[in-house]
Design an enzyme around this catalytic site. Structure first.
Site, PDB file in Angstrom:
ATOM      1  N   LYS A 163      32.561  46.898  47.999  1.00 15.07           N
ATOM      2  CA  LYS A 163      32.662  48.349  47.847  1.00 15.07           C
ATOM      3  C   LYS A 163      31.729  49.014  48.856  1.00 15.07           C
ATOM      4  O   LYS A 163      30.587  48.563  49.024  1.00 15.07           O
ATOM      5  CB  LYS A 163      32.277  48.742  46.411  1.00 15.07           C
ATOM      6  CG  LYS A 163      33.226  48.187  45.349  1.00 15.07           C
ATOM      7  CD  LYS A 163      34.587  48.882  45.374  1.00 15.07           C
ATOM      8  CE  LYS A 163      35.487  48.393  44.248  1.00 15.07           C
ATOM      9  NZ  LYS A 163      36.783  49.101  44.207  1.00 15.07           N
ATOM     10  N   LYS A 262      49.889  48.522  43.131  1.00 13.57           N
ATOM     11  CA  LYS A 262      49.403  48.513  41.748  1.00 13.57           C
ATOM     12  C   LYS A 262      50.561  48.969  40.876  1.00 13.57           C
ATOM     13  O   LYS A 262      50.919  50.147  40.867  1.00 13.57           O
ATOM     14  CB  LYS A 262      48.179  49.404  41.589  1.00 13.57           C
ATOM     15  CG  LYS A 262      46.923  48.769  42.206  1.00 13.57           C
ATOM     16  CD  LYS A 262      45.659  49.503  41.900  1.00 13.57           C
ATOM     17  CE  LYS A 262      44.463  48.740  42.494  1.00 13.57           C
ATOM     18  NZ  LYS A 262      43.238  49.551  42.522  1.00 13.57           N
TER      19      LYS A 262
HETATM   20  O1  OSB Z   1      39.750  50.517  43.741  1.00 12.28           O
HETATM   21  O2  OSB Z   1      40.647  48.640  43.669  1.00 12.28           O
HETATM   22  C1  OSB Z   1      40.014  49.525  43.112  1.00 12.28           C
HETATM   23  C2  OSB Z   1      38.858  48.336  39.674  1.00 12.28           C
HETATM   24  C3  OSB Z   1      39.119  49.451  38.919  1.00 12.28           C
HETATM   25  C4  OSB Z   1      39.642  50.556  39.515  1.00 12.28           C
HETATM   26  C5  OSB Z   1      39.889  50.570  40.884  1.00 12.28           C
HETATM   27  C6  OSB Z   1      39.633  49.454  41.655  1.00 12.28           C
HETATM   28  C7  OSB Z   1      39.097  48.318  41.033  1.00 12.28           C
HETATM   29  C8  OSB Z   1      38.768  47.097  41.737  1.00 12.28           C
HETATM   30  C9  OSB Z   1      38.797  45.828  40.913  1.00 12.28           C
HETATM   31  O3  OSB Z   1      38.400  47.067  42.875  1.00 12.28           O
HETATM   32  C10 OSB Z   1      39.532  44.704  41.507  1.00 12.28           C
HETATM   33  C11 OSB Z   1      39.898  43.646  40.482  1.00 12.28           C
HETATM   34  O4  OSB Z   1      40.282  43.967  39.348  1.00 12.28           O
HETATM   35  O5  OSB Z   1      39.805  42.466  40.834  1.00 12.28           O
HETATM   36 MG    MG Z   2      40.753  50.155  45.706  1.00 16.87          MG
END
Ligand code: OSB
Ligand code: MG
Length: 353
Positions: A163, A262
């Site tokens: 991140k 997603k």
């Molecule tokens: O931005 O991809 C994202 C988790 C919750 C909400 C948004 C995000 C995420 C993750 C988690 O990055 C990734 C995972 O579940 O392995």
């Molecule tokens: Mg993301």
């Protein structure tokens, strides 16, 4: 023809093994709703609603989506005879938005149909892969970044998502990436560069990331186009992609090179498969993203990643990454950096809740 004879909802709520920290939210506990649909012969299909407890990531919530699934979608589906799971989209077409609620119910129907045919879901949708490369996200306390990355490499992961935000030390990440040349690193900004000068993002362009995910806000198409034209690192859109139309818009405005699939945010399998076909024709890269999900959702995502068009490694971590105990049996296991697809009918995992 399948008669949808029953539909049931179960609440799941578990603490995460470690807090999940991003610019958007600190997540320490996760609640989802599991959807179980039944045909007249008593076969079951499973879906998972991935809305969060509050609307910090998408507009939907656990409580709101449960209401929509139970009071609005279930009555549309119950006692209907379906020829194919693509028919669900039409049944739900009068209901506005609520993609995560629709996706969860629709997923359960796809699982049910694959089971009725006695084939794994990945085969039912035309998948070709038998193993899926694993990918993990490192989103804990920032001073634990380097040891966490090392630990995940030790567990066999070959793709790691970090991140980032304007506060992140780009030089530190650059050295972390350079120290692990065998690892594919993604950077996810979750929209945090919104309102910042392009130079702040450009600081990450030479860090060695395979892509940078969602630097700007959901609707900031022009900012993404401008960044894309100035950067060598591919731009990947996540939060911006709610529908097929959003993907078309990204292509028209040249706002990104890659998208995160997603299914929850897109509204389910039908819409997602249309997006996959479009991206294949337009040569837009794809990978399957996670949202801190349990095994039912992960199993659907694994089937999606088996499609030949989905070429980039997605968010596929071991059940033990987020959870003490996952809700599926067997649990989802990463071995040598890969997850073997189940060859059992449907999603190929049973429920242990
Ligand atoms: O931005 O991809 C994202 C988790 C919750 C909400 C948004 C995000 C995420 C993750 C988690 O990055 C990734 C995972 O579940 O392995
Ligand atoms: Mg993301």
């Amino acid at each position: 023809m399948a008669l949808i004879a029953g539909i049931e909802f179960r609440k799941v709520n578990q603490p995460l093994n470690q807090p999940f920290i991003t610019v958007l939210q600190k997540v320490q506990e996760r609640e989802v709703t599991i959807v179980i649909v039944r045909d007249a012969e008593g076969r079951e299909g499973y879906g998972e609603c991935v809305a969060f407890d509050t609307p910090w990531y998408t507009e939907e919530t656990v409580t709101g989506s449960r209401f929509v699934m139970e009071q609005v979608l279930a009555p549309l589906l119950l006692n209907e005879r379906l020829e194919h799971p693509t028919g669900v989209e039409r049944l739900f077409s009068k209901v506005k938005g609520n993609h995560m609620a629709k996706a969860a119910v629709e997923m359960a129907i796809w699982d049910l149909f694959a089971k009725r045919q006695g084939v794994p879901l990945h085969e039912f949708i035309g998948g070709v892969r038998k193993t899926i490369p694993a990918g993990v996200v490192v989103a804990g306390e920032s001073d634990a970044l380097a040891p966490n990355v090392k630990a995940e490499i030790g567990r066999g992961y070959r793709r790691i998502k970090l991140k980032i935000s304007p506060e992140t030390d780009a030089a530190l990440l650059k050295s972390l990436v350079a120290a692990n040349p065998e690892i594919l690193f993604y950077a996810d900004a979750n929209g945090s560069f919104s309102g910042r000068a392009l130079e702040e993002l450009l600081a990450f362009d030479q860090a060695g990331f395979a892509l940078i995910e969602q630097p700007y806000g959901e609707q900031e198409w022009e900012a993404h186009s401008a960044a894309r034209s100035k950067m060598t690192t591919p731009i990947c859109l996540d939060e911006s992609i709610h529908s097929f139309d959003d993907v078309k818009r990204m292509a028209e405005q040249q706002a990104g090179d890659i998208i995160v699939l997603k299914m929850g945010r897109l509204g389910g399998w039908s819409e997602t498969l249309k997006v996959v076909e479009f991206c294949r024709n337009e040569q837009i890269g794809m990978w399957v993203g996670g949202m801190i999900e349990f095994g039912v959702s992960k199993a659907h995502n694994l089937a999606l990643a088996s499609l030949p068009e989905v070429k980039l490694t997605g968010d596929f971590s071991d059940s033990g990454h987020f959870w003490q105990i996952d809700i599926v049996s067997p649990e989802i296991r990463v071995e040598h950096g890969e997850i073997k697809l189940s060859e059992s009918p449907g999603i190929g995992y049973g429920l242990n809740i």
